[in-house]
Design an enzyme around this catalytic site. Structure first.
Site, PDB file in Angstrom:
ATOM      1  N   HIS A   1       0.824  -1.222  -0.214  1.00  0.00           N
ATOM      2  CA  HIS A   1       0.015  -0.037   0.078  1.00  0.00           C
ATOM      3  C   HIS A   1       1.040   1.205   0.152  1.00  0.00           C
ATOM      4  CE1 HIS A   1      -3.170  -2.827   1.240  1.00  0.00           C
ATOM      5  NE2 HIS A   1      -4.025  -1.738   0.842  1.00  0.00           N
TER       6      HIS A   1
ATOM      7  N   LYS B   1      -0.396   4.672   4.362  1.00  0.00           N
ATOM      8  CA  LYS B   1      -1.172   3.841   5.469  1.00  0.00           C
ATOM      9  C   LYS B   1      -0.709   3.585   6.541  1.00  0.00           C
ATOM     10  CE  LYS B   1      -3.760  -0.613   5.100  1.00  0.00           C
ATOM     11  NZ  LYS B   1      -4.787   0.160   5.444  1.00  0.00           N
TER      12      LYS B   1
END
Ligand code: NAD
Length: 271
Positions: free
Chosen positions: A157, A161
């Site tokens: 990600h 995040k």
């Protein structure tokens, strides 16, 4: 049929803006409230403008209780602590609640799930159609391939995040464990560092990558002797999550109180 009135909590966030857009543009839904943190600079601005669209005549607000009273369904992409408070409000008003926020610990999840006694609640750590198909495939494949096939869940990600492994990676791990009739908590290997010793048969391993602007990539890897099967999903735009969440909100608005998943929304139960 009248449009389902949808409220977005966390409206100024990366997902919040996509959700505003989707609630406005999806057939059968109407944006009714866009809520941000108390005192946020966006309060009073137009929700359409906040999402990069033309004005829609709905002012961004920090009145969360009013959103639950005005809306048929409320979508939450905020933070775990805020989501627990929001779930309590859903129980008070009986408003359908879609939880998109990830990173809730077991106690926080339990608190959200309690609200399902009084309101339709969808716990949706990933609202994309493709990922929910991946979850179903993972459950199935794990029941077919025995424990001599090592399962590893790999995810990547964007650099912003804050939780790891991703909610989706953990959901994939749970699906894999369920397929083998196991409880993930008993067999999860969430990190490895230093002299770890050999891999324990039956464990489900996780590996986390973070960087750049990657929206989300997940691989469930089945590593056998001399062969490997990989199930892979890659996200091209955050719009898929927003569209899935709005679809879930429309679905939930006409359900009785209870705890639901995206598999229920998408009819993947018997997949
Ligand atoms: P973000 O930080 O850009 O947005 C979160 C927003 O919530 C911020 O604007 C913050 O001000 C707001 N917020 C915090 N507390 C609040 C409160 N009490 N009331 C109202 N607003 C509040 O983060 P993001 O990238 O939009 O992600 C949000 C959450 O959604 C994360 O947990 C992320 O992992 C999750 N997520 C889930 C999916 C899915 O498919 N379910 C997809 C993407 C992201």
């Amino acid at each position: 049929m009248t449009d389902v009135k949808i409220g977005i909590l966390g409206a100024a966030g990366r997902m919040g803006k996509m959700l505003i857009r989707s609630a406005i543009e999806t057939d059968g839904s109407a944006l009714a409230a866009a809520v941000v943190r108390r005192g946020h600079e966006a309060v009073g601005s137009d929700a359409g403008t906040l999402a990069g669209l033309a004005p829609v005549g709905i002012a961004v607000s920090d009145n969360i209780s009013a959103a639950f009273q005005q809306c048929d369904a409320v979508i939450d992409f905020t933070t775990p602590a805020a989501s627990v408070t929001h779930a309590t409000l859903a129980a008070e008003t009986g408003t359908a609640f879609v939880l998109g926020t990830t990173g809730l610990d077991a106690g926080q999840l339990e608190a959200v799930e309690k609200s399902a006694a009084r309101a339709p609640v969808i716990v949706a750590p990933n609202t994309s159609l493709g990922v929910n198909v991946l979850l179903a495939l993972t459950r199935r494949l794990s029941s077919v391939l025995g424990e001599d096939w090592d399962i590893e869940v790999l995810e990547m990600h964007h650099r912003h995040k804050v939780d790891a492994p991703s909610g989706t990676a953990l959901a994939l791990g749970r699906a894999a464990a369920e397929g083998r009739g196991k409880n993930l908590d008993d067999i999860a290997q969430r990190t490895r560092d230093g002299i770890t010793g050999p891999r324990r048969q039956g464990d489900i391993g996780f590996a986390t990558l973070r960087g750049g602007s990657v929206y989300g990539e997940h691989t469930v890897m089945y590593a056998g002797d001399d062969e490997r099967v990989e199930l892979v999903h890659k996200v091209g735009s955050r719009a898929i999550f927003a569209n899935g969440a709005v679809r879930a909100a429309i679905w939930a608005s006409s359900r009785p109180a209870g705890l639901y998943s995206m598999a229920d929304v998408l009819g993947l139960g018997d997949f």
